[in-house]
Design an enzyme around this catalytic site. Structure first.
Site, short mmCIF file in Angstrom:
data_model
loop_
_atom_site.label_atom_id
_atom_site.label_comp_id
_atom_site.label_asym_id
_atom_site.label_seq_id
_atom_site.Cartn_x
_atom_site.Cartn_y
_atom_site.Cartn_z
N ASP A 121 0.80 -1.23 0.00
CA ASP A 121 0.00 0.00 0.00
C ASP A 121 0.83 1.27 0.00
O ASP A 121 0.31 2.36 -0.23
CB ASP A 121 -0.95 -0.01 1.21
CG ASP A 121 -1.97 -1.12 1.08
OD1 ASP A 121 -2.46 -1.31 -0.05
OD2 ASP A 121 -2.25 -1.80 2.08
N ARG B 213 -1.95 5.00 8.75
CA ARG B 213 -0.92 4.41 7.89
C ARG B 213 -0.08 5.45 7.15
O ARG B 213 0.84 5.09 6.43
CB ARG B 213 -1.58 3.43 6.89
CG ARG B 213 -2.35 2.30 7.57
CD ARG B 213 -2.60 1.14 6.64
NE ARG B 213 -1.35 0.55 6.19
CZ ARG B 213 -1.25 -0.35 5.22
NH1 ARG B 213 -2.34 -0.76 4.61
NH2 ARG B 213 -0.08 -0.83 4.85
N ARG C 138 -10.03 4.26 0.41
CA ARG C 138 -8.63 4.66 0.64
C ARG C 138 -8.03 5.50 -0.49
O ARG C 138 -7.03 6.19 -0.28
CB ARG C 138 -7.76 3.40 0.81
CG ARG C 138 -8.19 2.48 1.93
CD ARG C 138 -7.87 3.07 3.29
NE ARG C 138 -8.33 2.17 4.36
CZ ARG C 138 -7.59 1.20 4.86
NH1 ARG C 138 -6.38 0.99 4.40
NH2 ARG C 138 -8.07 0.44 5.83
N HIS D 79 -9.87 -3.05 -1.13
CA HIS D 79 -9.14 -2.47 -2.27
C HIS D 79 -9.59 -3.12 -3.59
O HIS D 79 -10.16 -4.21 -3.57
CB HIS D 79 -7.64 -2.74 -2.13
CG HIS D 79 -6.97 -1.99 -1.04
ND1 HIS D 79 -6.25 -2.61 -0.03
CD2 HIS D 79 -6.87 -0.67 -0.78
CE1 HIS D 79 -5.73 -1.70 0.79
NE2 HIS D 79 -6.10 -0.51 0.36
N CYS E 147 -0.53 -7.94 -0.81
CA CYS E 147 -0.22 -6.83 0.12
C CYS E 147 1.13 -6.95 0.77
O CYS E 147 1.69 -5.95 1.22
CB CYS E 147 -1.24 -6.79 1.26
SG CYS E 147 -2.88 -7.19 0.82
C1 CIR Z 1 -5.52 -2.01 6.18
O1 CIR Z 1 -6.72 -1.99 6.45
O2 CIR Z 1 -4.95 -1.06 5.65
C2 CIR Z 1 -4.72 -3.26 6.51
N1 CIR Z 1 -5.22 -3.84 7.70
C3 CIR Z 1 -4.78 -4.26 5.38
C4 CIR Z 1 -4.15 -3.77 4.13
C5 CIR Z 1 -4.20 -4.76 3.03
N2 CIR Z 1 -3.49 -4.30 1.90
C6 CIR Z 1 -3.75 -4.61 0.65
O3 CIR Z 1 -4.76 -5.23 0.38
N3 CIR Z 1 -2.95 -4.14 -0.30
#
Ligand code: CIR
Length: 258
Positions: free
Chosen positions: A70, A89, A134, A164, A251
């Site tokens: 991310d 984040r 996001r 996502h 991820c």
């Molecule tokens: C979030 O909600 O940002 C994290 N707990 C999970 C992120 C997962 N990332 C992705 O799918 N690229």
């Protein structure tokens, strides 16, 4: 540009604070020690695909920091450092920049744009950007501005369900896309073959192709058997603890071909 060919990946060990991250999965708290074991298996699988794994230390102050995807978008020799869409984040972007700048030219998404790498799907020369909770239109436009210089064409798609865009779709290479039924319905996929995941197995729509092999979450046998038609070897990985935090296979790494 051909997708799915990589020489190096960046991954970050999950912290003991993993359970303090953001989740809507409702699957209970992750066991951080088991997550570490699963993460080691993930890195080992990548090494078995002839990829060098650049493994970063855990960053306990950021519980979601193992989800490195991310924090940047890597395409065409360039890394665009994102501006993650959840406030908790935001600091992860700064954390990833020093390692990426060793290998790639750096650009940055700047305020007020917001973008998570999990919303960016690369299909050879086409970049699809999911507009989600996001990622907003400003973040997508900034990313597009950088990548169009490198010969990519970009398009936006609305993310209807899931965290996502890539929670619901993966590009397997050679013109083949794997998607859940909802995501398949919103994508402009003309000219591509779409494989739909088996009913009830939506989580496995997120997987990655690396140098001719598919890294795939374990526990989704019907879709795994459907994927046999691709002729690609499938490596199954237990993702249970990351799934509890809404994380999928893609991820956990930032993938480069340099
Ligand atoms: C979030 O909600 O940002 C994290 N707990 C999970 C992120 C997962 N990332 C992705 O799918 N690229």
């Amino acid at each position: 540009m051909k997708s799915g060919i990589f020489t190096k990946v960046i991954a970050r060990r999950p912290p003991l604070s993993l359970g303090g991250g953001i989740t809507a999965a409702g699957l209970g708290s992750p066991d951080p020690r088991l997550a570490l074991i699963q993460h080691e298996a993930y890195c080992e699988a990548l090494r078995s695909c002839d990829v060098e794994v650049i493994l970063l230390d855990a960053a306990p102050e950021f519980p979601d920091s193992t989800f490195v995807e991310d924090t940047a978008v890597i395409a065409g020799g360039r890394a665009v450092i994102t501006r993650p869409g959840h406030p908790s984040r935001l600091g992860e972007a700064e954390l990833i920049e020093p390692v990426l700048s060793r290998y790639l030219e750096i650009d940055r998404i700047t305020p007020p744009g917001r973008l998570d790498g999990g919303d960016v799907l690369e299909i050879d020369d086409l970049i699809l950007i999911g507009l989600s909770e996001r990622t907003d239109a400003e973040g997508a436009a900034q990313l597009c501005g950088f990548l169009e210089h490198d010969g990519f064409s970009c398009g936006n798609v609305p993310v209807a369900g899931g965290l996502h865009l890539k929670s619901g779709v993966s590009y397997l290479g050679n013109g083949v896309v794997l998607a859940d039924i909802t995501t398949a319905g919103i994508l402009p996929l003309s000219g591509l073959e779409v494989i739909t995941v088996a009913d009830g197995e939506e989580y496995c729509a997120n997987c990655i192709t690396v140098n001719g092999r598919i890294l795939f979450p374990s526990g989704f046998p019907r879709t795994r058997d459907i994927l046999a038609c691709t002729g690609l070897e499938i490596i199954e990985l237990d993702m249970s603890e990351f799934r509890k935090m809404d994380g999928g296979l893609s991820c956990l790494s930032l993938r480069m071909n340099i």
